[in-house]
Design an enzyme around this catalytic site. Structure first.
Site, PDB file in Angstrom:
ATOM      1  CB  ALA A   3      34.301  12.788 -21.853  1.00  0.00           C
ATOM      2  NE  ARG A   8      31.530  -0.215 -26.926  1.00  0.00           N
ATOM      3  CZ  ARG A   8      32.510   0.748 -28.386  1.00  0.00           C
ATOM      4  NH1 ARG A   8      32.447  -0.018 -29.099  1.00  0.00           N
ATOM      5  NH2 ARG A   8      32.256   1.785 -27.904  1.00  0.00           N
ATOM      6  CE  LYS A  15      36.489   3.141 -22.712  1.00  0.00           C
ATOM      7  NZ  LYS A  15      35.688   2.805 -24.653  1.00  0.00           N
ATOM      8  N   GLY A 134      36.382   2.285 -37.500  1.00  0.00           N
ATOM      9  CA  GLY A 134      36.154   2.697 -38.240  1.00  0.00           C
ATOM     10  C   GLY A 134      36.670   2.493 -39.489  1.00  0.00           C
ATOM     11  CD  GLU A 150      33.525   5.390 -36.865  1.00  0.00           C
ATOM     12  OE1 GLU A 150      33.288   4.484 -35.940  1.00  0.00           O
ATOM     13  OE2 GLU A 150      33.537   5.973 -36.989  1.00  0.00           O
ATOM     14  CG  ASN A 223      35.551   0.082 -27.348  1.00  0.00           C
ATOM     15  OD1 ASN A 223      35.946   1.271 -26.952  1.00  0.00           O
ATOM     16  ND2 ASN A 223      36.070  -0.360 -29.253  1.00  0.00           N
ATOM     17  CG  ASN A 382      49.449  -1.837  18.169  1.00  0.00           C
ATOM     18  OD1 ASN A 382      49.361  -3.009  18.428  1.00  0.00           O
ATOM     19  ND2 ASN A 382      50.000  -1.731  17.082  1.00  0.00           N
ATOM     20  CB  SER A 401      61.238 -17.175  22.873  1.00  0.00           C
ATOM     21  OG  SER A 401      62.490 -17.104  21.959  1.00  0.00           O
TER      22      SER A 401
HETATM   23  C1  UD1 Z   1      35.775   5.619 -32.075  1.00  0.00           C
HETATM   24  C2  UD1 Z   1      35.722   6.352 -33.602  1.00  0.00           C
HETATM   25  C3  UD1 Z   1      35.822   4.670 -34.494  1.00  0.00           C
HETATM   26  C4  UD1 Z   1      37.523   4.342 -34.210  1.00  0.00           C
HETATM   27  C5  UD1 Z   1      38.028   3.837 -32.698  1.00  0.00           C
HETATM   28  C6  UD1 Z   1      39.467   3.568 -32.662  1.00  0.00           C
HETATM   29  C7  UD1 Z   1      33.956   7.577 -33.431  1.00  0.00           C
HETATM   30  C8  UD1 Z   1      32.792   8.649 -33.646  1.00  0.00           C
HETATM   31  N1  UD1 Z   1      34.771   6.409 -34.188  1.00  0.00           N
HETATM   32  O1  UD1 Z   1      35.112   4.676 -31.760  1.00  0.00           O
HETATM   33  O2  UD1 Z   1      36.267   5.081 -36.109  1.00  0.00           O
HETATM   34  O3  UD1 Z   1      38.054   3.213 -35.455  1.00  0.00           O
HETATM   35  O4  UD1 Z   1      37.622   5.491 -31.902  1.00  0.00           O
HETATM   36  O5  UD1 Z   1      38.910   3.215 -30.931  1.00  0.00           O
HETATM   37  O6  UD1 Z   1      35.076   8.652 -33.619  1.00  0.00           O
HETATM   38  N2  UD1 Z   1      34.504  10.425 -26.262  1.00  0.00           N
HETATM   39  C9  UD1 Z   1      34.609  11.503 -25.783  1.00  0.00           C
HETATM   40  N3  UD1 Z   1      33.878  12.210 -25.680  1.00  0.00           N
HETATM   41  C10 UD1 Z   1      31.875  11.780 -26.458  1.00  0.00           C
HETATM   42  C11 UD1 Z   1      32.159  10.500 -26.726  1.00  0.00           C
HETATM   43  C12 UD1 Z   1      33.256   9.561 -26.432  1.00  0.00           C
HETATM   44  O7  UD1 Z   1      35.265  12.252 -24.817  1.00  0.00           O
HETATM   45  O8  UD1 Z   1      31.066  11.806 -26.374  1.00  0.00           O
HETATM   46  C13 UD1 Z   1      36.265   9.789 -25.654  1.00  0.00           C
HETATM   47  C14 UD1 Z   1      36.043   7.766 -25.190  1.00  0.00           C
HETATM   48  O9  UD1 Z   1      36.244   8.204 -23.474  1.00  0.00           O
HETATM   49  C15 UD1 Z   1      36.624   7.316 -25.821  1.00  0.00           C
HETATM   50  C16 UD1 Z   1      37.424   8.143 -27.501  1.00  0.00           C
HETATM   51  O10 UD1 Z   1      36.511   9.111 -26.881  1.00  0.00           O
HETATM   52  O11 UD1 Z   1      37.991   7.561 -24.580  1.00  0.00           O
HETATM   53  C17 UD1 Z   1      36.333   7.436 -28.176  1.00  0.00           C
HETATM   54  O12 UD1 Z   1      35.044   7.032 -27.845  1.00  0.00           O
HETATM   55  P1  UD1 Z   1      34.526   5.226 -27.687  1.00  0.00           P
HETATM   56  O13 UD1 Z   1      32.925   5.540 -27.956  1.00  0.00           O
HETATM   57  O14 UD1 Z   1      35.369   4.180 -27.691  1.00  0.00           O
HETATM   58  O15 UD1 Z   1      34.450   5.013 -29.627  1.00  0.00           O
HETATM   59  P2  UD1 Z   1      34.474   4.278 -30.332  1.00  0.00           P
HETATM   60  O16 UD1 Z   1      33.284   3.374 -30.883  1.00  0.00           O
HETATM   61  O17 UD1 Z   1      35.664   3.192 -30.237  1.00  0.00           O
HETATM   62 CA    CA Z   2      37.407   2.674 -28.222  1.00  0.00          CA
END
Ligand code: UD1
Ligand code: CA
Length: 457
Positions: A3, A8, A15, A134, A150, A223, A382, A401
């Site tokens: 979602a 980034r 993404k 994290g 985190e 990311n 055509n 030709s």
């Molecule tokens: C997250 C983890 C981190 C881990 C990393 C691994 C958390 C707080 N942190 O960080 O510990 O090392 O993943 O890749 O979870 N998403 C939603 N809804 C939201 C927010 C995010 O569906 O409200 C989805 C994003 O689309 C994504 C996934 O969750 O596919 C991860 O979210 P992202 O913001 O990328 O988390 P990281 O900062 O990478």
């Molecule tokens: Ca991520």
């Protein structure tokens, strides 16, 4: 979880719809998930550009949960309560932005979780550069975990931890939904972190465990654009490796671009600088020569694709020869043993078995039979400015030709069209059609012209 916006990557596209290995990042995750869990039991959490994301993966048969406001990974699971609670014993959580995860690893994670009887199990990995992820704070040195911290909240000491949280988890569903409402948004992003469930469970005396991947590359996220490019290279590298193992020869494989869903049969040779894209399928014993770009096309056995051929949404039957420099546009259907040669463009054309169009032609909206010879420079006219009209060339016809076939028109079976004809009316079977003006000769004309010029100077 799919979602999030993906701030980034600085993109107007979500993404998870960016591609690695020629396929949406999310599609890779879904493909791995549905090898372990039946598609109707897979729920994709969508929010940012929800409709686009839904449409992109709807064909897989998965379900969707909408997270209208993206308030963090913990929040994503909160809004999934109605879909999951009371329905499943375990919830497996996958990050929609980490495309290299394998079904084997998901399976291992589930089995470990069940064997441990945990409330939560994290998939982790040791990374040389753990920045941004994290960190996993273990309890002593055993399988249990105290907390996930985190990047932004970690102490100097915790930043030294090389074991990172992959964003893949298994939860005991009941425990998850019993405690999830205790998550808070008191953190750097003011979001509900799913990772905080580890500390929460510890506080409630519940077991939290972690299992490390054997291959840390599997869990890499996307990311940033540079992370995506690295993942793309990895996906393509393993694709090439898999094809080589299946008996395909690929020369200078690092110069080729081969998408993840492409199939190639054994003893086919792929020369340097070839791109095989989308759902392309190539048979065995083919040769695809350099600088060819083949997209969503199906090629039979023993086909030769000569250099510089461009092909989209087309079919080529066994033993055919295409190129050099042919352009097969969508809907080209080239028959067994047929030849399409230098600078020939085709579109919505059926070219029958053994027929040849070897040089400099445009063949569009045409149905061309078997054993037909299309002479150099033949053009199907055509388009009349409003409609696209069809040309039919029956079996065994010979088109001289530089002929133009003004559609709609039919060239009968076994007939001849003389060179440089402009054909506007149907040609009956076995006839000769001459659609050009008769040649006239003016004896001595050139000599007279020269003499005149000499007289003037
Ligand atoms: C997250 C983890 C981190 C881990 C990393 C691994 C958390 C707080 N942190 O960080 O510990 O090392 O993943 O890749 O979870 N998403 C939603 N809804 C939201 C927010 C995010 O569906 O409200 C989805 C994003 O689309 C994504 C996934 O969750 O596919 C991860 O979210 P992202 O913001 O990328 O988390 P990281 O900062 O990478
Ligand atoms: Ca991520």
């Amino acid at each position: 979880m799919a979602a999030g916006k993906g701030t980034r990557i600085k993109s107007k596209h979500p993404k998870v719809l960016h591609e690695v290995g020629g396929k949406a990042i999310l599609s890779h995750v879904i493909a791995a998930a549905t090898k372990v869990i039946p598609a109707p039991d897979v729920y994709v959490i969508i929010g940012h550009e929800a409709e686009r994301v839904r449409q992109a993966v709807a064909g897989t048969g998965v379900n969707f949960v909408t997270q209208s406001e993206q308030r963090g990974t913990g929040h994503a699971l909160m809004v999934s309560r109605a879909a999951l609670a009371g329905k499943y014993d375990q919830v497996i959580v996958l990050s929609g932005d980490a495309p290299l995860i394998t079904p084997q690893t998901i399976r291992k994670l589930i089995d470990f979780h069940v064997a441990q009887g945990s409330a939560m199990t994290l998939l982790t990995a040791d990374l040389e550069n753990p920045f941004g992820y994290g960190r996993v704070v273990r309890k002593g040195g055993d399988a249990e975990v105290n907390a996930v911290v985190e990047q932004k909240a970690a102490t100097e000491e915790q930043l030294e931890i090389s074991e990172i949280n992959s964003g893949f988890y298994v939860f005991n569903t009941e425990a998850l939904y019993q405690h999830i409402d205790k998550l808070s948004t008191v953190n750097a992003h003011a979001e509900y972190y799913l990772t905080d469930m580890a500390a929460l469970f510890n506080g409630a005396g519940k077991k939290v465990t972690a299992i490390k991947t054997t291959d840390a590359r599997e869990i890499l996220g996307s990311n940033t654009r540079s992370e995506m490019v690295d993942l793309d290279a990895q996906v393509r590298h393993s694709k090439t490796k898999a094809l080589l193992d299946q008996g395909v020869t690929i020369f200078y494989p690092h110069t080729c671009v081969i998408d993840s869903d492409v199939e190639v049969g054994p003893d086919t040779v792929i020369e340097p600088f070839v791109q095989l894209l989308g759902m392309t399928k190539i048979g065995s014993d083919c040769r695809v020569r350099s600088y060819s770009v083949i997209e969503n096309s199906e090629i039979g056995d023993g086909v030769t694709i000569r250099p510089g051929t461009i092909m989209q949404d087309s079919r080529v039957a066994k033993g055919a020869m295409i190129g050099p420099y042919s352009h097969l546009r969508p809907g080209s259907d080239i028959g067994e043993g047929a030849h399409v040669g230098n600078f020939v463009e085709t579109k919505k054309v059926k070219l029958g078995k053994g027929s040849k169009a070897n040089h400099l032609s445009y063949l569009g909206d045409a149905d061309i039979g078997e054993g037909v010879n299309i002479g150099a420079g033949t053009i199907t006219c055509n388009y009349d400015g409003v409609n696209k009209n069809k040309t039919i060339v029956e079996d065994g016809a010979f088109i001289g030709s530089d002929s133009t076939l003004v559609a709609p028109v039919t060239i009968g079976r076994g007939s001849y069209v003389s060179a440089a004809s402009c054909i506007t009316e149907d040609v009956p079977a076995d006839a000769l059609a001459l659609g050009r003006s008769r040649q006239t000769i003016k004896e001595g004309w050139a000599r007279q012209k020269r003499d005149q010029r000499k007289g003037k100077s």
